[in-house]
Every structure is written in C-alpha cells, then in structure tokens.
Design an enzyme around this catalytic site. Structure first.
Site, mmCIF file in Angstrom:
data_model
loop_
_atom_site.group_PDB
_atom_site.id
_atom_site.type_symbol
_atom_site.label_atom_id
_atom_site.label_comp_id
_atom_site.label_asym_id
_atom_site.label_seq_id
_atom_site.Cartn_x
_atom_site.Cartn_y
_atom_site.Cartn_z
ATOM 1 N N ARG A 16 13.303 59.221 36.846
ATOM 2 C CA ARG A 16 14.338 58.532 36.079
ATOM 3 C C ARG A 16 13.738 57.576 35.030
ATOM 4 O O ARG A 16 12.924 56.732 35.357
ATOM 5 C CB ARG A 16 15.289 57.778 37.013
ATOM 6 C CG ARG A 16 16.273 58.718 37.671
ATOM 7 C CD ARG A 16 17.148 58.004 38.666
ATOM 8 N NE ARG A 16 16.414 57.661 39.880
ATOM 9 C CZ ARG A 16 16.957 57.005 40.894
ATOM 10 N NH1 ARG A 16 18.200 56.599 40.843
ATOM 11 N NH2 ARG A 16 16.242 56.752 41.980
ATOM 12 N N CYS A 50 15.400 51.139 37.872
ATOM 13 C CA CYS A 50 15.789 49.721 37.965
ATOM 14 C C CYS A 50 15.622 48.927 36.678
ATOM 15 O O CYS A 50 16.602 48.432 36.133
ATOM 16 C CB CYS A 50 15.014 49.064 39.094
ATOM 17 S SG CYS A 50 15.217 49.931 40.641
HETATM 18 C C1 UGA Z 1 11.367 47.430 40.569
HETATM 19 C C2 UGA Z 1 10.954 46.045 41.084
HETATM 20 O O1 UGA Z 1 9.531 45.910 41.024
HETATM 21 C C3 UGA Z 1 11.412 45.830 42.515
HETATM 22 O O2 UGA Z 1 11.101 44.498 42.930
HETATM 23 C C4 UGA Z 1 12.943 46.022 42.570
HETATM 24 O O3 UGA Z 1 13.435 45.884 43.893
HETATM 25 C C5 UGA Z 1 13.267 47.420 42.079
HETATM 26 O O4 UGA Z 1 12.783 47.567 40.723
HETATM 27 C C6 UGA Z 1 14.757 47.575 42.146
HETATM 28 O O5 UGA Z 1 15.457 46.868 41.425
HETATM 29 O O6 UGA Z 1 15.250 48.319 42.991
HETATM 30 P P1 UGA Z 1 10.392 49.923 40.816
HETATM 31 O O7 UGA Z 1 11.391 50.314 39.789
HETATM 32 O O8 UGA Z 1 10.240 50.739 42.035
HETATM 33 O O9 UGA Z 1 10.680 48.411 41.334
HETATM 34 O O10 UGA Z 1 8.999 49.936 40.097
HETATM 35 P P2 UGA Z 1 7.845 48.940 39.622
HETATM 36 O O11 UGA Z 1 6.653 49.166 40.452
HETATM 37 O O12 UGA Z 1 8.285 47.544 39.490
HETATM 38 O O13 UGA Z 1 7.541 49.556 38.173
HETATM 39 C C7 UGA Z 1 8.560 49.697 37.188
HETATM 40 C C8 UGA Z 1 7.973 50.225 35.899
HETATM 41 O O14 UGA Z 1 7.135 49.247 35.287
HETATM 42 C C9 UGA Z 1 7.083 51.470 36.062
HETATM 43 O O15 UGA Z 1 7.333 52.364 35.014
HETATM 44 C C10 UGA Z 1 5.668 50.916 35.998
HETATM 45 O O16 UGA Z 1 4.726 51.862 35.557
HETATM 46 C C11 UGA Z 1 5.861 49.804 34.984
HETATM 47 N N1 UGA Z 1 4.851 48.721 35.104
HETATM 48 C C12 UGA Z 1 4.800 47.934 36.199
HETATM 49 C C13 UGA Z 1 3.958 48.527 34.050
HETATM 50 O O17 UGA Z 1 3.982 49.248 33.025
HETATM 51 N N2 UGA Z 1 3.058 47.502 34.144
HETATM 52 C C14 UGA Z 1 2.985 46.683 35.229
HETATM 53 O O18 UGA Z 1 2.134 45.756 35.230
HETATM 54 C C15 UGA Z 1 3.882 46.921 36.281
#
Ligand code: UGA
Length: 447
Positions: free
Chosen positions: A331, A263
């Site tokens: 991904r 995403c």
């Molecule tokens: C993200 C959004 O959080 C969801 O709200 C959205 O619906 C989704 O994309 C989408 O568009 O379908 P997701 O990709 O499952 O969800 O994952 P996240 O938990 O948001 O994490 C994304 C990335 O950011 C990961 O690599 C995670 O490790 C990183 N991250 C997240 C950080 O490095 N630091 C943080 O504080 C939070």
C-alpha cells in the site's frame, strides 16, 4: 479478562492475538468467512513475523478464537475493540469512518451492560463521541462506555511493538472505563511501561500527531539528502550528527524513496483534513504530503540519471517492491510510482520482492516490458543496472563482486543506503545512493 475484537485486519489480528498472549480470552470477529476459516486453521492472511506462531499457540490453549457470528463473539465481553479499516476518503482526504459506524450500529444491541467499546483503529478527533451517539441511538439505557486506545504498531515488528510498547495511551470519559482499561494493560504496565490516561479527543489526536511527526522527520531528512547531494555532503553522517542530540533523536532520519504504507500517507492526509475542519492553521503537514509525493518522482528521475539520462530499451533489475522490509504490504509503496515511471520511460524491468510478489502482481499495472522474477539472481541477470527500493536484509548481504558478473553493467542505485560507498567502489560497482555524493576518496580513513 474476556474481550472481543471487531475486524481481523492488521491491527485487529495483531492486537487480539497479543491480548491473548497477555493472558486474556479473546474472540476475533470478522464478516469475511474465508478469512475466519483460514484463521481457525492457523493460517494468517498477512506476512508478519511471529504472528502465526502466536495465533496457533493461543488457538490451541483456547485463549484465542475466531468467528463470523457477532452475537457469539460478543458474549460476555467486558471490552470490545473496534479495529476495522479507516481508509482515505478519495473526495476530501478525510478518514472514511463508514466501517467504524457500521460496527458501532451492529454491536450496540448485543454488548453487555458495563462493557467498554474501544477504538483501536486510527480515528479522527471526536469519533468516540460519535460512536457513543450511534450506540445510544439503539440502546435505551446509557449503560456502556466508549474509549479510545490507539495502536503504535509498525508492520514487520508489530508483535514486539505490541508486547513491548514505549507507552500505552487510553482516552476515556469515565472512571469505570479507565479502571477496566488499566486492568487490561496490567501485564504491560506492571513492567514499568507508562500508561497515559487522558480524554478521548487527546488520545485520538495523539495518534495522528505521532504519525504526522514521524512523517515530517522522514520528509525533512529526504530534503536534507537532496541538499547533501548538491553540496557534496553525506546525509548519513549528518543524520547521526543531528540525531545524537537527544532533543532530536536518531530514529526516522533514514532517507529513502519516500514514505509509504497504510498509515503515514493516510494519516497525514487525514490530519490535514482535521486541521482544516477545525479551522486551525496548518502549514507543515500539507508540505510534508507534497514533499513526499514529489519524492517518488524525483527518485525515479534519479534512477534515469544514473543510467545516463535515457533508459529506453535498458534493462533494470528492481529489488524490493513493498513499502518497507519485513512485510508483504504494497500500500502506497514508492514502487507504485517508480515502476510505472520507469516503464513509461522505455525501460524493461525485472521485478523481485522476497515476500510481496503476490500483492505486487495484483496492484502494479505492468505490461510486456515487466518480468516477474523468481529470485534475486534472475532479477539481476544481464541488467544495465540494479535498483534497490526496499531495505530487505537479503539485499544488504549481496556479494556484488560475484553479482556484477551476471549484470551487463555494474551500476547499482540504492534508495536505502545499504552499502558502504568505498566498499562498493572497491568491488568495481558504480554506486549511486541517497544524499551521499561526497567523493569516495574522501571516505578513506585519515592516516
Ligand atoms: C507506522 C508507525 O511507525 C507506527 O508507529 C504506527 O502504529 C503505524 O504507522 C500505524 O499508524 O499503524 P508502519 O506504517 O508500519 O508504522 O511503518 P514504518 O516503519 O513507520 O515506516 C513507514 C514508511 O516510512 C516506510 O515506507 C519506511 O520505509 C519509511 N521510513 C521510515 C523512511 O523512509 N525513513 C525512516 O527513517 C523510517
């Protein structure tokens, strides 16, 4: 209500199953025969906590069914969700909408009068209008509606996010569609969860804005972590100090190896394209994309530096390959950059992930210098360093006093700041984390 969901990928399967949990009758439709056959048997193609149990439960009580037959699946559906993929178009970074329009063309002659066709997939501004045009090209009468209803599900807690959302957003251009979608979400909004009803453009863009902003927060804290390292400050304390201000918020301020997944990388690229396409000035998002791309390489170099600057012939245990914990999704994971970088620099890698091994094996191009390990213990046997790339719960409970006896050198590079630095020092570990290079002595509680 009777609803149909086109596409049983991540979004479609979670949404369809959760709508059944809310009491609706759902048919999930996909062209992939093997996938549908497996789903009929209660086997889900992804790792997502709680999902399989719900699929089995609602297939049994006949609120959830699966088919490859569009006509059969659309029979009687009042609402039809389009939840097919919108991958990045490699040519220009835009969202590739070919599957969306293919779905619109396919369903156009089959949907019932008065049905609402809703995009669940993340789609650029204006897509609802384009879908409407595609549908009306086939249907003589303008007797169906097109709406937008973006999802805000995080992989790994998608079921919970669906059933207990912060908000529901619907974009409509008719009162009838609004009424149907309000009725659909009544089991959720009846619990006091806000529903925002707007036009389709605002709804579509809100999704990109939300993902773009969260990605910006992460890129920001990652850059702050770099400054903290140079300035001997502690980024975790800094994030707390910033985040307790309700105007900023505590979440998405966790530094790491760079954001990945299906995403944030895709949606930031698409948002940049959207802005350019509209001729709207756009400085922030391109900077976030660049910062995040560079981050993965900087983190690979950090690992090499932790091993003295040369990793030729050194063995490194890699814990975690997925883009985050609680998913098997690889991904755009940071590991896809870091692993090849370390191999190219001459290291021998022992790779382990609790759920992502199959996906990792199919995506990561590794040669003879990479060993795929059965478990964590094997991945840390006789290694010169352990590197934590993903924040799996099982890694945060490692007993390093015991584990270091298996390792050649007690060096741990933790990209997710899972451990207390003073505690690691006490256990005899040379511990490198992100943005926390402040001297351990300073961490002792003041007397
Ligand atoms: C993200 C959004 O959080 C969801 O709200 C959205 O619906 C989704 O994309 C989408 O568009 O379908 P997701 O990709 O499952 O969800 O994952 P996240 O938990 O948001 O994490 C994304 C990335 O950011 C990961 O690599 C995670 O490790 C990183 N991250 C997240 C950080 O490095 N630091 C943080 O504080 C939070």
């Amino acid at each position: 209500m009777k609803i149909a969901v086109i596409g049983t990928g991540y979004v479609g399967l979670v949404s369809g199953t959760c709508f059944a949990e809310l009491g609706h009758h759902v048919t999930c439709i996909d062209t992939d025969k093997n996938k549908i056959e497996a789903l009929k048997k209660g086997r889900i193609p992804i790792y997502e906590p709680d999902l399989e149990a719900l699929v089995i439960q609602h297939a049994k009580n006949k609120r959830l069914s699966f088919t490859t037959q569009l006509k059969e699946g659309l029979q009687g559906a009042e609402i039809v969700f389009i939840a097919v993929g919108t991958p990045t178009n490699p040519k220009d970074g835009s969202a590739d909408l070919s599957w969306i329009f293919q779905a619109a063309r396919d369903i156009a002659p089959l949907i019932q009068k008065g049905a609402v066709v809703v995009t669940k997939s993340t789609v650029p501004v204006g897509t609802a209008s384009r879908i409407r045009a595609v549908i009306y090209k086939t249907r003589k009468k303008k007797d169906v509606y097109v709406a937008s209803n973006p999802e805000f599900l995080r992989e790994g807690c998608a079921v919970l996010d669906f059933l207990q959302p912060d908000r529901v957003i619907i974009g409509v251009s008719s009162a009838k569609a609004e009424q149907k979608l309000r009725q659909l979400y009544l089991p959720i909004t009846g619990r006091g969860i806000p529903l925002i009803c707007t036009n389709t453009q605002t709804s579509e863009l809100t999704k990109y804005a939300a993902n773009g902003f969260l990605a910006t927060k992460i890129a920001f804290i990652n850059e702050m972590a770099d400054i903290c390292e140079k300035a001997k400050a502690d980024v975790e304390v800094l994030a707390q100090g910033m985040g307790l201000d309700p105007r900023i918020g505590r979440t998405y301020l966790k530094p790491g190896p760079g954001f990945g997944g299906s995403c944030f990388p895709k949606d930031t690229r698409a948002l940049q394209y959207i802005a350019e396409n509209y001729g709207a000035k756009n400085h922030l998002i391109p900077a976030v994309i660049e910062s995040n791309e560079e981050r993965k390489f900087t983190m690979a170099k950090k690992i090499i530096a932790a091993l003295g600057g040369n990793i030729k012939g050194k063995t490194i245990g890699i814990l975690g390959l997925t883009f985050k914990a609680n998913t098997d999704d690889m991904r755009e994971s940071a590991s896809l950059v870091i692993v090849p970088y370390l191999l190219k620099a001459g290291a021998v890698l022992k790779l382990f992930d609790p759920e992502g091994m199959d996906q990792a094996k199919s995506i990561l191009k590794t040669g003879k210098d990479a060993q795929w390990c059965e478990d964590m213990d094997e991945a840390l046997q006789k290694v010169d360093a352990a590197v934590i790339l993903t924040e799996w719960q099982m890694f945060s409970t490692i007993d390093w006093r015991k584990m270091k006896k298996k390792m050649k050198q007690p060096i741990v590079v933790d990209m997710r700041n899972l451990f207390d630095r003073a505690m690691m020092a006490k256990q005899g570990i040379t511990y490198h984390s992100v943005g926390r290079e402040v001297a351990t002595a300073l961490l002792a509680p003041s007397k």
